[in-house]
Design a protein around this motif. Sequence first.
Motif, PDB file in Angstrom:
ATOM      1  N   ALA A   1       0.837  -1.203   0.000  1.00 37.14           N
ATOM      2  CA  ALA A   1       0.000   0.000   0.000  1.00 37.14           C
ATOM      3  C   ALA A   1       0.870   1.250   0.000  1.00 37.14           C
ATOM      4  O   ALA A   1       0.605   2.218  -0.735  1.00 37.14           O
ATOM      5  N   TRP A   2       1.914   1.254   0.832  1.00 36.49           N
ATOM      6  CA  TRP A   2       2.833   2.404   0.829  1.00 36.49           C
ATOM      7  C   TRP A   2       3.514   2.552  -0.525  1.00 36.49           C
ATOM      8  O   TRP A   2       3.682   3.665  -1.033  1.00 36.49           O
ATOM      9  N   LEU A   3       3.919   1.424  -1.131  1.00 35.73           N
ATOM     10  CA  LEU A   3       4.594   1.479  -2.426  1.00 35.73           C
ATOM     11  C   LEU A   3       3.674   2.045  -3.496  1.00 35.73           C
ATOM     12  O   LEU A   3       4.105   2.857  -4.343  1.00 35.73           O
ATOM     13  N   LEU A   4       2.412   1.645  -3.486  1.00 32.72           N
ATOM     14  CA  LEU A   4       1.450   2.181  -4.451  1.00 32.72           C
ATOM     15  C   LEU A   4       1.255   3.677  -4.244  1.00 32.72           C
ATOM     16  O   LEU A   4       1.219   4.452  -5.216  1.00 32.72           O
ATOM     17  N   ALA A   5       1.131   4.098  -2.979  1.00 38.70           N
ATOM     18  CA  ALA A   5       1.006   5.537  -2.700  1.00 38.70           C
ATOM     19  C   ALA A   5       2.263   6.287  -3.142  1.00 38.70           C
ATOM     20  O   ALA A   5       2.186   7.407  -3.660  1.00 38.70           O
ATOM     21  N   PHE A   6       3.424   5.684  -2.950  1.00 35.40           N
ATOM     22  CA  PHE A   6       4.691   6.300  -3.351  1.00 35.40           C
ATOM     23  C   PHE A   6       4.747   6.483  -4.864  1.00 35.40           C
ATOM     24  O   PHE A   6       5.233   7.499  -5.360  1.00 35.40           O
ATOM     25  N   VAL A   7       4.243   5.500  -5.624  1.00 37.61           N
ATOM     26  CA  VAL A   7       4.287   5.567  -7.081  1.00 37.61           C
ATOM     27  C   VAL A   7       3.312   6.616  -7.614  1.00 37.61           C
ATOM     28  O   VAL A   7       3.624   7.355  -8.557  1.00 37.61           O
ATOM     29  N   ILE A   8       2.132   6.712  -6.999  1.00 36.28           N
ATOM     30  CA  ILE A   8       1.102   7.616  -7.514  1.00 36.28           C
ATOM     31  C   ILE A   8       1.287   9.047  -7.004  1.00 36.28           C
ATOM     32  O   ILE A   8       0.763   9.993  -7.598  1.00 36.28           O
ATOM     33  N   SER A   9       2.051   9.233  -5.931  1.00 37.75           N
ATOM     34  CA  SER A   9       2.193  10.572  -5.349  1.00 37.75           C
ATOM     35  C   SER A   9       2.711  11.619  -6.336  1.00 37.75           C
ATOM     36  O   SER A   9       2.229  12.766  -6.304  1.00 37.75           O
ATOM     37  N   PRO A  10       3.687  11.327  -7.239  1.00 41.93           N
ATOM     38  CA  PRO A  10       4.090  12.372  -8.197  1.00 41.93           C
ATOM     39  C   PRO A  10       2.957  12.840  -9.093  1.00 41.93           C
ATOM     40  O   PRO A  10       2.868  14.028  -9.423  1.00 41.93           O
ATOM     41  N   VAL A  11       2.085  11.913  -9.504  1.00 43.74           N
ATOM     42  CA  VAL A  11       0.944  12.297 -10.342  1.00 43.74           C
ATOM     43  C   VAL A  11      -0.008  13.198  -9.563  1.00 43.74           C
ATOM     44  O   VAL A  11      -0.486  14.219 -10.071  1.00 43.74           O
ATOM     45  N   ALA A  12      -0.277  12.818  -8.310  1.00 35.95           N
ATOM     46  CA  ALA A  12      -1.176  13.636  -7.504  1.00 35.95           C
ATOM     47  C   ALA A  12      -0.591  15.023  -7.261  1.00 35.95           C
ATOM     48  O   ALA A  12      -1.317  16.036  -7.315  1.00 35.95           O
ATOM     49  N   ARG A  13       0.705  15.127  -7.004  1.00 40.79           N
ATOM     50  CA  ARG A  13       1.328  16.427  -6.765  1.00 40.79           C
ATOM     51  C   ARG A  13       1.320  17.280  -8.039  1.00 40.79           C
ATOM     52  O   ARG A  13       1.163  18.500  -7.979  1.00 40.79           O
ATOM     53  N   PHE A  14       1.505  16.639  -9.188  1.00 37.66           N
ATOM     54  CA  PHE A  14       1.443  17.373 -10.459  1.00 37.66           C
ATOM     55  C   PHE A  14       0.050  17.967 -10.659  1.00 37.66           C
ATOM     56  O   PHE A  14      -0.094  19.139 -11.053  1.00 37.66           O
ATOM     57  N   LEU A  15      -0.983  17.166 -10.412  1.00 31.96           N
ATOM     58  CA  LEU A  15      -2.349  17.655 -10.570  1.00 31.96           C
ATOM     59  C   LEU A  15      -2.645  18.768  -9.565  1.00 31.96           C
ATOM     60  O   LEU A  15      -3.331  19.747  -9.885  1.00 31.96           O
ATOM     61  N   ASP A  16      -2.138  18.609  -8.331  1.00 29.11           N
ATOM     62  CA  ASP A  16      -2.389  19.609  -7.301  1.00 29.11           C
ATOM     63  C   ASP A  16      -1.724  20.944  -7.638  1.00 29.11           C
ATOM     64  O   ASP A  16      -2.257  22.020  -7.314  1.00 29.11           O
ATOM     65  N   GLU A  17      -0.540  20.895  -8.285  1.00 29.82           N
ATOM     66  CA  GLU A  17       0.185  22.123  -8.603  1.00 29.82           C
ATOM     67  C   GLU A  17      -0.299  22.805  -9.879  1.00 29.82           C
ATOM     68  O   GLU A  17      -0.204  24.027  -9.989  1.00 29.82           O
ATOM     69  N   HIS A  18      -0.825  22.032 -10.835  1.00 32.05           N
ATOM     70  CA  HIS A  18      -1.158  22.616 -12.141  1.00 32.05           C
ATOM     71  C   HIS A  18      -2.661  22.745 -12.391  1.00 32.05           C
ATOM     72  O   HIS A  18      -3.058  23.315 -13.406  1.00 32.05           O
ATOM     73  N   LEU A  19      -3.480  22.204 -11.512  1.00 37.26           N
ATOM     74  CA  LEU A  19      -4.927  22.320 -11.688  1.00 37.26           C
ATOM     75  C   LEU A  19      -5.550  22.888 -10.418  1.00 37.26           C
ATOM     76  O   LEU A  19      -5.019  22.683  -9.322  1.00 37.26           O
ATOM     77  N   PRO A  20      -6.667  23.589 -10.549  1.00 36.72           N
ATOM     78  CA  PRO A  20      -7.330  24.159  -9.358  1.00 36.72           C
ATOM     79  C   PRO A  20      -8.088  23.077  -8.587  1.00 36.72           C
ATOM     80  O   PRO A  20      -9.329  23.085  -8.504  1.00 36.72           O
ATOM     81  N   LEU A  21      -7.347  22.155  -8.004  1.00 36.22           N
ATOM     82  CA  LEU A  21      -7.939  21.042  -7.268  1.00 36.22           C
ATOM     83  C   LEU A  21      -7.391  21.032  -5.848  1.00 36.22           C
ATOM     84  O   LEU A  21      -6.224  21.357  -5.615  1.00 36.22           O
ATOM     85  N   SER A  22      -8.243  20.630  -4.911  1.00 36.67           N
ATOM     86  CA  SER A  22      -7.765  20.412  -3.549  1.00 36.67           C
ATOM     87  C   SER A  22      -6.935  19.130  -3.512  1.00 36.67           C
ATOM     88  O   SER A  22      -7.007  18.301  -4.419  1.00 36.67           O
ATOM     89  N   TRP A  23      -6.163  18.971  -2.440  1.00 40.00           N
ATOM     90  CA  TRP A  23      -5.289  17.798  -2.359  1.00 40.00           C
ATOM     91  C   TRP A  23      -6.083  16.479  -2.353  1.00 40.00           C
ATOM     92  O   TRP A  23      -5.739  15.560  -3.113  1.00 40.00           O
ATOM     93  N   PRO A  24      -7.162  16.323  -1.569  1.00 36.16           N
ATOM     94  CA  PRO A  24      -7.922  15.056  -1.641  1.00 36.16           C
ATOM     95  C   PRO A  24      -8.492  14.799  -3.038  1.00 36.16           C
ATOM     96  O   PRO A  24      -8.494  13.659  -3.501  1.00 36.16           O
ATOM     97  N   LEU A  25      -8.982  15.859  -3.702  1.00 30.84           N
ATOM     98  CA  LEU A  25      -9.529  15.669  -5.044  1.00 30.84           C
ATOM     99  C   LEU A  25      -8.425  15.304  -6.038  1.00 30.84           C
ATOM    100  O   LEU A  25      -8.623  14.454  -6.919  1.00 30.84           O
TER     101      LEU A  25
END
Length: 423
Positions: free
Chosen positions: A54-78
């Motif tokens: 579970a941690w490994l999956l979160a680690f792999v997906i975290s760059p995608v989530a951070r990219f979306l959070d920085e470049h789109l008007p989305l909250s962190w959970p979204l």
Amino acid sequence: MAEIEIGTGIGARERRWLLAFLILGSAYFAVLLLQMAVVFLGGFSQIILVVFLAWLLAFVISPVARFLDEHLPLSWPLAVGVAYLLALVALGFVLFSAGTAITHEVTQVTEEFPQTARTIESTLKGYQDSLGLSRLGINLVELFHTAQGQVGNLAGAIFDQAEVIAGATLATLGSLALILILSLYMLMDSERILAKINRAVPKRYSDEMALLERSIARAFGGFLRAQIILAAIQALLVAFVGTLFGIPYLFLVGTLSSLAMLIPFFGPPLALIPPIVAAWIYTPEWFLPATIILVAVQAVIVNWLQPRLMQGALGMHPILVLVGLLVGAQVAGVWGALFGIPVIAVLNVFLNLALWSELPNAALPEAERLDDVDEGTMVKVAKAQVSDETHPHIHVHKSVRADGEEQVDITVDDEDEPEDGER
């Protein structure tokens, strides 16, 4: 005559022997404690594996989530939810496409197997006649029939265990759902979880905690990135050689070869087996040139490209890589063999720090890295105390904000300036 110390009654020689005995006894006791800890944790191996994946999956997906959070008007959970949705859609598309193509090619291989078997028998008979193996009592055709029978028995045993396999598949799907849910929560609350862990660590070990976070990200991120790049290069190599020499069933052969390439250390030689066997069976006239190209390019990948991909991520000697692979396989089976190497890499960083006060250049904070040396170069480091929380004129106030982060306020009292004439 041995010199006797007054008050102790123990000479220098006896003291050295006593010290050696205490060191050996402590080491033996530590090994016993470690063995007991491993046995105890072994009872929770499935839980530990689920949490780790579970941690490994979160680690792999975290760059995608951070990219979306920085470049789109989305909250962190979204942003995290959208990242997981995109990952699931992409994974489903890949699995469906790959499964359809592999099923189609496996069906073709099964239908054409009688003709393929006759081709193999003809090729083996030609080898036997040209090499004169009949005079030595070696019958390659009979050996092929024996191997064919063993494969048939194995397939029959697998079908006989269909009920057990179905149950294991359902259990695996349940574990995958649990891993997905856990990783989703881990990523959503990652900053709060890290803040609580950092607060639990004493202040004097804050640098070591930051080093641990950087080392884990560097080791696992670099390791996974390197393995994926090597697997993709292997797939392109098989596709190129197969297209050049007309080897059929390239998708099936390339998939098997790429999956084998994901195995650390032993993966590259295993990845050569599917394309070489396919070239020998279906295009024997091109077997030799296809094998030469595959082996030559594989040698370049293993001896030149792979060390450069792993250097910044691991910075380990090849012996440590093999030890990490063997120890991981012994402790956690297949998953341990896959991820034992980055775990050993993190331990190696702290061992170098404790024994020689050295760190790989890539493990230093970004502002302190040296630009004129490689990432894997060991750099001498020293830790200095830069502040004193007990200073009578420095007051440190710690509090926890609503978002879980620790807030530190430092107040410095101004001392009265000495009047003229005072010293």
